[in-house]
Design an enzyme around this catalytic site. Structure first.
Site, short mmCIF file in Angstrom:
data_model
loop_
_atom_site.label_atom_id
_atom_site.label_comp_id
_atom_site.label_asym_id
_atom_site.label_seq_id
_atom_site.Cartn_x
_atom_site.Cartn_y
_atom_site.Cartn_z
N LYS A 138 0.93 -1.34 0.18
CA LYS A 138 -0.11 -0.16 0.01
C LYS A 138 0.89 1.24 -0.06
O LYS A 138 0.97 1.79 1.00
CB LYS A 138 -1.00 0.10 1.10
CG LYS A 138 -1.84 -1.20 1.14
CD LYS A 138 -2.82 -1.24 2.44
CE LYS A 138 -3.69 -2.49 2.23
NZ LYS A 138 -4.65 -2.45 3.61
N LYS A 170 -4.63 -14.73 -0.91
CA LYS A 170 -5.66 -14.13 -0.43
C LYS A 170 -7.06 -14.76 -0.38
O LYS A 170 -7.16 -15.76 -1.36
CB LYS A 170 -5.68 -12.73 -0.59
CG LYS A 170 -4.37 -11.93 -0.34
CD LYS A 170 -4.01 -10.56 -0.80
CE LYS A 170 -4.99 -9.65 0.32
NZ LYS A 170 -4.35 -9.58 1.58
N GLU A 200 -3.57 -16.28 3.60
CA GLU A 200 -4.00 -15.36 4.49
C GLU A 200 -5.22 -15.96 4.79
O GLU A 200 -5.95 -16.89 4.15
CB GLU A 200 -4.78 -14.28 3.59
CG GLU A 200 -5.70 -13.27 4.57
CD GLU A 200 -6.10 -12.19 3.58
OE1 GLU A 200 -5.80 -11.27 3.43
OE2 GLU A 200 -7.17 -12.48 3.00
#
Length: 284
Positions: A138, A170, A200
């Protein structure tokens, strides 16, 4: 701190683009009109608040690209702590060129020092625990390498630099693959032995399923402190544990106390406030 500088060839395109954006189509109208061409000046980069410095190479490059005659002396290196009012560096040379490069230099230096300062505050808060503070993808488009460098300057570590240096499976990957097992099996079959696989998980039940497939790391997403503690016990050292999900500076010590190996924090690079740094004219 063993902080290796980034190569100049990586920094110059970023600084050059920023300078060109600022100069626009006609250059520095204000400085060109007001400052005598032969005037020389000495200025200092001063910290307006305490923090950790990062981005000096970019700042100094901004001055040199405008005029190679500008000289600088560093008083505090990247990764160093500065107090409010402390001089970070002195910059001397043609006065007009210094003023033209000022904003670009300060933009890089203040932004990256802000990231380093925010990182250091959390690293210091969890120093009694083994967990490392890591950043994420990010980042500001185009500035990932230097923002991740700033995290290192603050004592943190880096997560993936991009989609190409590790596999992170993910929730959407799992859904589109038809489950955790086919996702991991396809990932393992498609990459070389040096590529790590992280998965994840949102629940302890998911974690139990994933552990049976022996990933290199598990990302424990948005779990409570109690759930994280239970997850670390379940993993029992079989893979790396990473806690993630809106972890604040206040919450980080409790998360670290659960025994996780990593705490990933996206806001370090996308929302950390700048460190206020100014350029002060001293003499001519």
């Amino acid at each position: 701190m063993n902080l290796s500088p980034l190569p100049a060839i990586m920094l110059e395109p970023l600084v050059r683009a920023a300078l060109l954006e600022d100069l626009g189509r006609a250059g520095d109208l204000t400085t060109d009109a007001i400052v005598p061409k032969d005037l020389r000046a000495t200025t200092v980069l001063s910290a307006r608040q305490s923090g950790v410095v990062a981005g000096l190479d970019l700042a100094m490059l901004a001055f040199r690209l405008i005029d190679e005659r500008i000289e600088s002396t560093l008083e505090c290196p990247d990764g160093g702590e500065v107090a409010q009012g402390q001089t970070i560096a002195s910059v001397s040379g043609p006065a007009g060129a210094i003023l033209t490069a000022e904003r670009t230099a300060l933009n890089f230096l203040s932004h990256l020092s802000g990231i380093a300062t925010a990182t250091a505050s959390i690293v210091n808060a969890i120093h009694d625990h083994k967990a490392k503070i890591v950043c994420t993808r990010k980042t500001t488009p185009g500035l990932r390498a230097v923002e991740k460098y700033a995290v290192r300057a603050g004592g943190g570590a880096n997560h993936r630099f991009g989609l190409d240096d590790a596999i992170l499976i993910k929730d959407n990957h799992i859904a589109m693959a038809g489950g955790i097992r086919p996702a991991i099996e396809r990932a393992r079959a498609s990459v070389g032995h040096l590529v790590k696989i992280e998965v994840e998980v949102d629940t302890l039940a998911q974690l139990e399923d994933v552990l049976a497939l022996a990933p290199d790391a598990v990302l424990l997403d948005n779990m409570s402190v109690e759930e994280l503690r239970h997850a670390v016990s379940m993993v029992a050292g079989r893979c790396i544990t990473e806690a993630s999900g809106s972890i604040t500076a206040a919450a980080a010590p409790a998360v670290a106390a659960t025994g996780v190996d990593m705490i990933s924090i996206g806001w370090l690079t996308h929302s950390a406030p700048i460190l206020d740094i100014g350029l002060d004219y001293r003499d001519s």
